[in-house]
Design a protein around this motif. Structure first.
Motif, short mmCIF file in Angstrom:
data_model
loop_
_atom_site.label_atom_id
_atom_site.label_comp_id
_atom_site.label_asym_id
_atom_site.label_seq_id
_atom_site.Cartn_x
_atom_site.Cartn_y
_atom_site.Cartn_z
N GLU A 160 43.18 31.25 44.12
CA GLU A 160 43.04 32.13 45.29
C GLU A 160 42.27 33.40 44.92
O GLU A 160 41.42 33.86 45.67
CB GLU A 160 44.43 32.50 45.83
N ASP A 161 42.60 33.95 43.77
CA ASP A 161 41.95 35.18 43.31
C ASP A 161 40.73 34.82 42.47
O ASP A 161 40.86 34.36 41.33
CB ASP A 161 42.96 36.00 42.49
N LYS A 162 39.55 35.00 43.03
CA LYS A 162 38.33 34.57 42.34
C LYS A 162 38.03 35.42 41.09
O LYS A 162 37.22 35.02 40.25
CB LYS A 162 37.12 34.63 43.28
N SER A 163 38.69 36.57 40.96
CA SER A 163 38.39 37.44 39.81
C SER A 163 38.92 36.85 38.49
O SER A 163 38.56 37.32 37.41
CB SER A 163 38.99 38.83 40.02
N VAL A 164 39.77 35.83 38.57
CA VAL A 164 40.28 35.22 37.33
C VAL A 164 39.29 34.21 36.74
O VAL A 164 39.43 33.79 35.59
CB VAL A 164 41.65 34.51 37.53
#
Length: 208
Positions: A160-164
């Motif tokens: 969900e969190d593309k920053s990972v």
């Protein structure tokens, strides 16, 4: 330093063991075990995974206390863990291979079948492919961008969190190849089968 490869009966992990042995010699103590106390006392843990999402999750759950021990290691003690292939996919909340299966829930997201665009792309995605490094990940230290890595998978992790996301590869779409979130690292490709660059990634993990 103690590094443990978790052996939870999820297929053949000999190439993972051999490549870690090659990199780790004279540097760290390497253990291959599912012994909960040995995992707890480790400095770093490697979670390999071969086969389906469901079969790997089932194999983890079949060893009493193993999931709790891994949760404690990663979430409470914030020690480094590297997931490889399905080992990375199990970080997700849920996977849809074979049947809907609950994952470890360390990184919100799901594991879905790669869209092969009506047969335009072969599944499994197998062989060498170039990866695009997206962020300054600790496991890519001193590795030039666009190295070729070795893949074998039909399912992809969609966080969900593309920053990972630390790298992607272009196969039918931008597929997540690796993630980094605090002390949790994962690669969809197989570093143990990816020649010198793969060994460098393993070395970077050991040297964190």
């Amino acid at each position: 330093m103690n590094v443990t490869i978790v052996d939870y009966n999820s297929g053949n992990i000999s190439s993972v063991i051999n490549s870690f042995n090659e990199v780790a010699k004279n540097k760290v103590k390497l253990k291959v075990t599912s012994d909960l106390n040995k995992i707890k006392s480790s400095d770093k843990v490697v979670l390999p995974g071969q086969g389906s999402f469901k079969s790997c999750v089932d194999a983890l759950n079949n060893i009493k206390g193993l999931v709790d021990t891994l949760n404690e290691f990663v979430i409470n003690h914030k020690k480094p863990l590297l997931g490889i292939c399905v080992g990375l996919q199990m970080f997700a909340d849920i996977g849809y291979e074979e049947t809907e299966t609950k994952g470890l829930g360390w990184i919100s997201g799901q594991v879905s079948k790669i869209d092969n665009q009506n047969g335009k792309y072969k599944l499994p995605h197998i062989g060498w492919n170039q990866i695009n490094i997206l962020k300054d990940s600790k496991i890519f230290k001193n590795i030039e961008n666009n190295p070729h890595m070795y893949f074998v998978h039909s399912y992809e992790f969609i966080p969900e969190d593309k920053s990972v996301i630390s790298s992607t590869t272009d196969y039918s779409s931008n597929i997540v190849c690796s993630i980094e979130k605090e002390n949790v690292f994962g690669t969809q490709f197989h570093p143990e089968k990816s020649d010198k660059t793969g060994l460098k990634i393993i070395d970077n993990f050991i040297n964190l």
